[in-house]
Motif scaffolding. Structure first.
Motif, PDB file in Angstrom:
ATOM      1  N   THR A  33      -4.668  -7.815  -6.323  1.00  0.00           N
ATOM      2  CA  THR A  33      -4.429  -6.862  -5.226  1.00  0.00           C
ATOM      3  C   THR A  33      -5.660  -6.806  -4.314  1.00  0.00           C
ATOM      4  OG1 THR A  33      -3.103  -5.546  -6.739  1.00  0.00           O
ATOM      5  CG2 THR A  33      -3.729  -4.524  -4.642  1.00  0.00           C
ATOM      6  N   THR A  62      -5.615  -3.309   0.667  1.00  0.00           N
ATOM      7  CA  THR A  62      -4.343  -2.693   0.263  1.00  0.00           C
ATOM      8  C   THR A  62      -4.592  -1.425  -0.538  1.00  0.00           C
ATOM      9  OG1 THR A  62      -3.255  -4.845   0.219  1.00  0.00           O
ATOM     10  CG2 THR A  62      -2.193  -3.058  -1.001  1.00  0.00           C
ATOM     11  N   TRP A  99      -2.879   6.656   2.325  1.00  0.00           N
ATOM     12  CA  TRP A  99      -1.523   7.195   2.360  1.00  0.00           C
ATOM     13  C   TRP A  99      -1.362   8.347   1.357  1.00  0.00           C
ATOM     14  CZ3 TRP A  99       1.261   6.822   6.282  1.00  0.00           C
ATOM     15  CH2 TRP A  99       1.391   5.639   7.017  1.00  0.00           C
ATOM     16  N   GLN A 100      -2.003   8.219   0.205  1.00  0.00           N
ATOM     17  CA  GLN A 100      -1.927   9.304  -0.780  1.00  0.00           C
ATOM     18  C   GLN A 100      -2.534  10.592  -0.242  1.00  0.00           C
ATOM     19  OE1 GLN A 100      -3.260   8.221  -4.826  1.00  0.00           O
ATOM     20  NE2 GLN A 100      -2.954   6.090  -4.234  1.00  0.00           N
ATOM     21  N   ALA A 120       0.833  -1.206   0.000  1.00  0.00           N
ATOM     22  CA  ALA A 120       0.000   0.000   0.000  1.00  0.00           C
ATOM     23  C   ALA A 120       0.862   1.248   0.000  1.00  0.00           C
ATOM     24  CB  ALA A 120      -0.928  -0.007   1.212  1.00  0.00           C
ATOM     25  N   TRP A 121       1.926   1.237   0.799  1.00  0.00           N
ATOM     26  CA  TRP A 121       2.840   2.389   0.858  1.00  0.00           C
ATOM     27  C   TRP A 121       3.502   2.614  -0.498  1.00  0.00           C
ATOM     28  CZ3 TRP A 121       4.322   6.336   3.958  1.00  0.00           C
ATOM     29  CH2 TRP A 121       5.550   6.920   3.719  1.00  0.00           C
ATOM     30  N   GLN A 122       3.971   1.522  -1.147  1.00  0.00           N
ATOM     31  CA  GLN A 122       4.653   1.671  -2.436  1.00  0.00           C
ATOM     32  C   GLN A 122       3.694   2.191  -3.505  1.00  0.00           C
ATOM     33  OE1 GLN A 122       7.302  -1.522  -3.696  1.00  0.00           O
ATOM     34  NE2 GLN A 122       7.268  -2.372  -1.620  1.00  0.00           N
ATOM     35  N   LEU A 123       2.451   1.692  -3.502  1.00  0.00           N
ATOM     36  CA  LEU A 123       1.479   2.187  -4.485  1.00  0.00           C
ATOM     37  C   LEU A 123       1.226   3.682  -4.290  1.00  0.00           C
ATOM     38  CD1 LEU A 123      -1.149  -0.706  -4.508  1.00  0.00           C
ATOM     39  CD2 LEU A 123       0.382  -0.054  -6.382  1.00  0.00           C
ATOM     40  N   ALA A 124       1.086   4.086  -3.023  1.00  0.00           N
ATOM     41  CA  ALA A 124       0.815   5.497  -2.740  1.00  0.00           C
ATOM     42  C   ALA A 124       2.000   6.375  -3.111  1.00  0.00           C
ATOM     43  CB  ALA A 124       0.463   5.663  -1.260  1.00  0.00           C
ATOM     44  N   SER A 135      -3.716   2.437   0.366  1.00  0.00           N
ATOM     45  CA  SER A 135      -2.888   3.266  -0.526  1.00  0.00           C
ATOM     46  C   SER A 135      -3.544   4.625  -0.756  1.00  0.00           C
ATOM     47  CB  SER A 135      -2.676   2.547  -1.860  1.00  0.00           C
ATOM     48  OG  SER A 135      -3.867   2.532  -2.635  1.00  0.00           O
TER      49      SER A 135
END
Length: 785
Positions: A701, A705, A712-713, A403-407, A709
C-alpha cells in the motif's frame, strides 16, 4: 457490593495501569496528558474570578479621583496629581504627572519614591516599548528620563502601559477633574453596584457553560485512550476467575490511575501556564501570575470530580462490551444505537429554556439554574447525537478509491471512536455559533451613535485653560498628516460673579472662534473679526433661547467662569457690546447644537484669555502612517495635559464589550486545548493501529494512499459534527434571542466563521499527525519480541 470490594478492585486496576509494562505506561501517559490539559484549563477557569477581583482591587487602590472629596489645602501630606493618559497604536497608556507638596505626601501603589521633575518611573511593559524600535514616536511624546519601574501592586496587568512623571507648578492647574490635590489614593465614594442587566448576566452564564463544556468532553474522551487494547488485556482476568462486574471495576481502576496522574500533570501544566500568563496578552487583557490563584473550593471540586468522572465514564463505556476469557466481543457487529433517548436530551434542554422565552430584560433576572441546565443539555445532546449520526451515515457510504475504502471501513468498525474525536469541536462550535448570534442580536442595544460627523473631523484635541488657541491651532495644522485644524474656545457667562454668595444665577455659554470656525456651529449672515452673535434654535437641554435673549442685552456686564467651581479664581467681567447679530444654530461636527453667544477673538477681553478652554478639531489624511500619533505628539508638545481623542461614529457599552472580549480570550484558550487534545488522541489511535499500518505497507500500500485514508477518516466525522453543531447552535441561538426579546435572525457570517475555525483546528491536527504516521508505516513494525 461493599465499599471495601470496590476500593480493592479499583486499587488493583490502578496497580495494573502502572505495572503493565511499556504498553501500560504509554496508555497511562496518554491519558494523563489528555486529562492534564483539561484539568489545567479547569484550574485556569476557577482562577479567573480571583484574577478579575485582584485586577479590580488594584485599580481601585490607585484611583486618584477627586469627585466628592472635600476641598484640600496644601500641607506636608498632600500630593498634586494630573491625569495625562494617552493612546499609542491603539493601546491605552495610563499617565500621571505628580508633585508631592511635603514629605508625607501619599505614595502611589507600586512606587518607592516619586520621580523628580523631568524624570519618570514606568511599567516594565512601557519600558520595553520605549526601548524598542516601535516606541520611537512615544519617546518623543514622553520626554522624561526613566529612573525606575512601577511595582506589581501598582499595575493591573503585566502588559499594562503606565508611568508617573515628576512635574512642577501643578497646583496652579487644579480644576477638580484633571488635576487635583489629594491626601490618599483610592475611590473616596465607592458606589454600590448598579442593577445588573439580565441580558448581560445571561451572556456570562452561557459563556462559561460554552467554554467549560468542551473541556469536560475532552476529559471524558481522554480517560478512554487505548480502550481496545485495555479490554483485550482484561480478558486474561476472566481466565483467572474474575466476573464481568469485577473486570469493569478493574478497568475503571486503570482509568482512575491515569486520571490521578492527569491531576498531577494538570497541576504542572497549570503552573507552567500560570507563569506563561505573565508574558501573554489576549484581547488587550493581561495578568500577573500571582493573580491566577484558583478558589480553594473550586480547585477541590476539580480534584474530586475528575477521578470520579474517569470511573463513571469507563463503566458507562464498558456497558456494551462483553469481555470473555477467550477475547472481547467488540469486533462483531454491534447493535445499532438507539435514537430516542439521544433526542430527549436536547428536547429537555429546550423545555428548560422555554419558560423564559420573551422575558427580555424587563421581567427580572433569568433563572440561572434553568439557563445552565438548558444550555448544558443542548450541548450534551451534541455528544449524544453525533455517534448515532456518524454510524448511520458511514454504514450507508458507497465504494470508492482505496483510500476512501480504508477510511470508510475503519469508520464502520469504530464509529464511536471517530465521533469522540470531534465531539469537543462540535460542542465548542455549537456554543460559539449560539453566542455569536446573541451578541449580534443584542449589539444594537449596547451600541449608540456618538453624533460625531467623522467626515468633517476625525480627531479633537482639548487644551487646558490658558493655552493660546491661535498658537495651538497653527502647530496642529502644521503637523504631518493634518489637512485642516479648526479651533473653538468656550466659557460660561452669568449675571453674577461665580463667587457670589447668591451664586452665579442664570448663565449662557460663550463660544469663541474665527469666522471659519464659527460657521461650523451656526449659519452666519456675515462675519468679520470683532463681531458678536446671539444664537437661536439651540438644543433646549443645552441652553434656552429665552435665557440667551435675557442675558444678551447690549451694555450688560456678565461674569465669566474662571475657576471650574473650585478655589477662588479672579472675577472677570465682559460687557455685551452693541451691534449684536443674530444667527441660527446648526449641528456642529461633534453632534452638538450649540447655543448662547458667539464671539470672534477680538471681541473677547484680554483679561479673560487665560481662563478660556479651547478645543481643536482635526481633519486628517488617514493614509499617512501613524497620523494619529503625530497629532498626539504635537498636542503633548503644546501641553502634557492636552487630551487628544479619536472620533468614532458609534460606541459600545463597556460591560458588553468586556464580556465579548472575555469570550474571545476564553475561546482562544479552549481552541488551544482542543488542538492539543486532538493531537494526543490522534497519536493514540495511530499507535493502536501500528501493526495494521505496517501490514498494509508490507502488502504494498502506498504511503500517499494511507495518508489520504487518515484524512478521510478525519474529514467525514468533522463534516457531520459541524453540520450537527450548526443545527444545534442555530437552535440554541434562536431560543436565546427569543429569551432576550431581540430580533430573531441568523448571523450566517458567524456560523460560517465558527464552522471554518473548527474545521481548521481538526485539519491542522491531522497535518501534524502525518509525520508520526509515516514513521509508523514501516514493515519492521510487524516485528514482535
Amino acid at each position: 457490593m461493599s465499599i471495601r470490594q470496590w476500593s480493592r478492585d479499583l486499587g488493583m486496576g490502578a496497580k495494573f495501569a502502572f505495572t503493565g509494562g511499556r504498553e501500560g505506561w504509554v496508555r497511562v501517559l496518554l491519558t494523563a496528558v489528555g486529562v492534564g490539559l483539561g484539568v489545567a484549563l479547569l484550574l485556569l477557569t476557577t482562577a479567573i474570578p480571583n484574577a478579575l477581583a485582584v485586577r479590580h482591587d488594584r485599580d481601585q487602590a490607585r484611583l486618584d479621583y477627586t469627585y466628592g472629596r472635600k476641598h484640600v489645602v496644601k500641607s506636608d501630606d498632600t500630593l498634586v496629581i494630573s491625569d495625562a493618559n494617552t493612546t499609542y497604536h491603539g493601546k491605552d497608556v495610563r499617565g500621571r504627572l505628580v508633585e508631592p507638596e511635603g514629605p508625607r505626601a501619599p505614595l502611589a501603589p507600586g512606587l518607592s519614591a516619586y520621580p523628580a521633575p523631568g524624570e519618570m518611573v514606568v511599567s516594565p511593559a512601557l519600558k520595553s516599548l520605549l526601548d524598542s524600535g516601535d516606541g520611537t514616536l512615544l519617546r518623543e511624546r514622553l520626554p522624561y528620563r526613566v529612573v525606575g519601574t512601577i511595582g506589581e501592586p501598582g499595575l493591573i496587568g503585566s502588559h499594562e502601559l503606565a508611568y508617573y512623571a515628576g512635574a512642577k507648578n501643578l497646583a496652579s492647574r487644579i480644576n477638580g477633574w484633571q488635576t487635583a490635590r489629594i491626601t490618599e489614593f483610592g475611590n473616596p465614594q465607592p458606589s454600590s453596584s448598579d442593577r445588573a442587566d439580565p441580558v448581560l448576566i445571561l451572556l456570562v452564564l452561557v459563556v462559561f457553560v460554552v467554554l467549560l463544556m468542551p473541556v469536560a468532553v475532552f476529559i471524558a474522551a481522554a480517560v478512554r485512550f487505548g480502550g481496545e487494547r485495555r479490554d483485550r488485556r482484561l480478558a486474561a482476568l476472566r481466565l483467572v476467575g474474575s466476573d464481568s462486574r469485577m473486570t469493569r471495576r478493574i478497568a475503571a481502576g486503570e482509568a482512575l490511575g491515569g486520571s490521578l496522574v492527569g491531576l498531577v500533570f494538570g497541576l504542572v501544566f497549570f503552573l507552567l501556564g500560570r507563569e506563561l500568563a505573565g508574558s501573554v496578552e489576549i484581547m488587550d487583557i493581561s495578568v500577573f501570575p500571582s493573580y491566577l490563584n484558583p478558589t480553594p473550593a473550586l480547585a477541590a471540586l476539580v480534584a474530586v470530580a475528575v477521578p470520579a468522572a474517569a470511573v463513571l465514564v469507563t463503566l458507562f463505556a464498558l456497558r456494551g462490551v462483553v469481555i470473555e476469557p477467550l477475547g472481547v466481543v467488540r469486533t462483531a457487529k454491534q447493535a445499532r444505537r438507539r435514537l430516542w433517548w439521544r433526542l430527549l436530551l436536547p428536547l429537555a434542554g429546550l423545555a428548560m429554556l422555554s419558560p423564559m422565552i420573551g422575558q427580555g430584560r424587563d421581567n427580572g433576572n433569568f433563572n440561572e439554574y434553568l439557563v445552565i441546565g438548558g444550555v448544558l443539555l443542548l450541548l450534551i445532546g451534541v455528544t449524544a447525537l453525533l455517534p448515532w449520526i456518524v454510524e448511520a451515515v458511514v454504514n450507508r457510504l458507497g465504494p470508492g478509491g482505496v483510500a476512501w475504502q480504508l477510511a470508510v471501513r475503519r469508520l464502520q468498525l469504530s464509529s464511536g471512536t471517530a465521533a469522540r474525536m470531534v465531539n469537543g469541536v462540535a460542542v465548542a462550535v455549537a456554543g460559539a455559533i449560539a453566542l455569536q448570534m446573541v451578541f449580534a442580536g443584542v449589539e444594537s442595544d449596547y451600541t449608540k451613535e456618538t453624533g460625531k460627523d467623522v467626515s468633517q473631523a476625525q480627531m479633537q484635541v482639548n487644551l487646558v485653560r490658558g493655552t493660546s488657541m491661535a498658537a495651538a491651532q497653527a502647530k496642529l495644522a502644521a503637523t504631518k498628516g493634518v489637512r485642516k485644524a479648526t479651533a473653538l474656545a468656550g466659557s460660561d457667562a452669568a449675571v453674577r460673579s461665580w463667587h457670589s454668595k447668591k451664586g452665579p444665577g442664570t448663565s449662557v455659554p460663550l463660544t469663541i472662534g474665527d469666522c471659519t470656525a464659527l460657521r461650523t456651529v451656526a449659519d452666519l449672515p456675515s462675519c468679520k473679526d470683532g463681531d458678536v452673535f446671539t444664537l437661536k434654535g439651540a438644543d433646549q437641554s443645552y441652553v434656552s433661547d429665552a435665557d440667551v435673549a435675557k442675558l444678551a442685552k447690549p451694555g450688560r456686564a456678565l461674569h465669566l467662569s474662571t475657576d471650574y467651581g473650585v478655589g477662588e479664581g479672579p472675577n472677570v467681567e465682559w460687557t455685551v457690546p452693541h451691534g449684536l447679530k443674530q444667527a441660527r444654530a446648526i449641528t456642529a461636527p461633534d453632534g452638538i447644537v450649540f447655543g448662547g453667544i458667539l464671539l470672534t477673538p477680538s471681541a473677547l477681553p484680554h483679561s479673560a484669555a487665560p481662563f478660556i478652554s479651547s478645543t481643536v478639531y482635526l481633519s486628517l489624511d488617514t493614509s499617512v502612517p501613524d497620523v494619529y500619533e503625530y497629532a498626539r505628539n504635537t498636542a503633548a508638545a503644546i501641553d502634557p495635559l492636552s487630551d487628544a481623542t479619536v472620533w468614532a461614529a458609534t460606541e459600545q457599552a463597556r460591560k458588553f464589550t468586556s464580556i465579548r472580549t472575555g469570550l474571545l480570550a476564553g475561546a482562544t484558550c479552549v481552541l488551544a486545548l482542543i488542538g492539543a487534545s486532538l493531537l494526543v488522541s490522534q497519536l493514540e489511535q495511530l499507535r493502536d493501529r501500528r501493526k495494521l499500518l505496517s501490514a498494509l505497507v508490507a502488502f504494498g500500500t502506498r504511503r500517499r494512499t494511507l495518508g489520504l485514508s487518515v484524512l478521510w477518516q478525519t474529514a467525514i466525522p468533522i463534516a457531520l459534527g459541524l453540520l450537527l453543531a450548526a443545527a444545534v447552535g442555530l437552535t440554541l441561538g434562536l431560543v436565546l434571542l427569543k429569551m432576550v426579546g431581540a430580533t430573531v435572525s441568523v448571523d450566517w457570517p458567524s456560523v460560517l466563521t465558527m464552522s471554518g475555525i473548527g474545521a481548521a483546528v481538526v485539519f491542522t491536527v491531522t497535518a501534524l499527525s502525518l509525520p508520526p504516521l509515516f514513521r509508523l508505516m514501516r514493515p519492521d513494525g510487524l516485528r514482535t519480541e
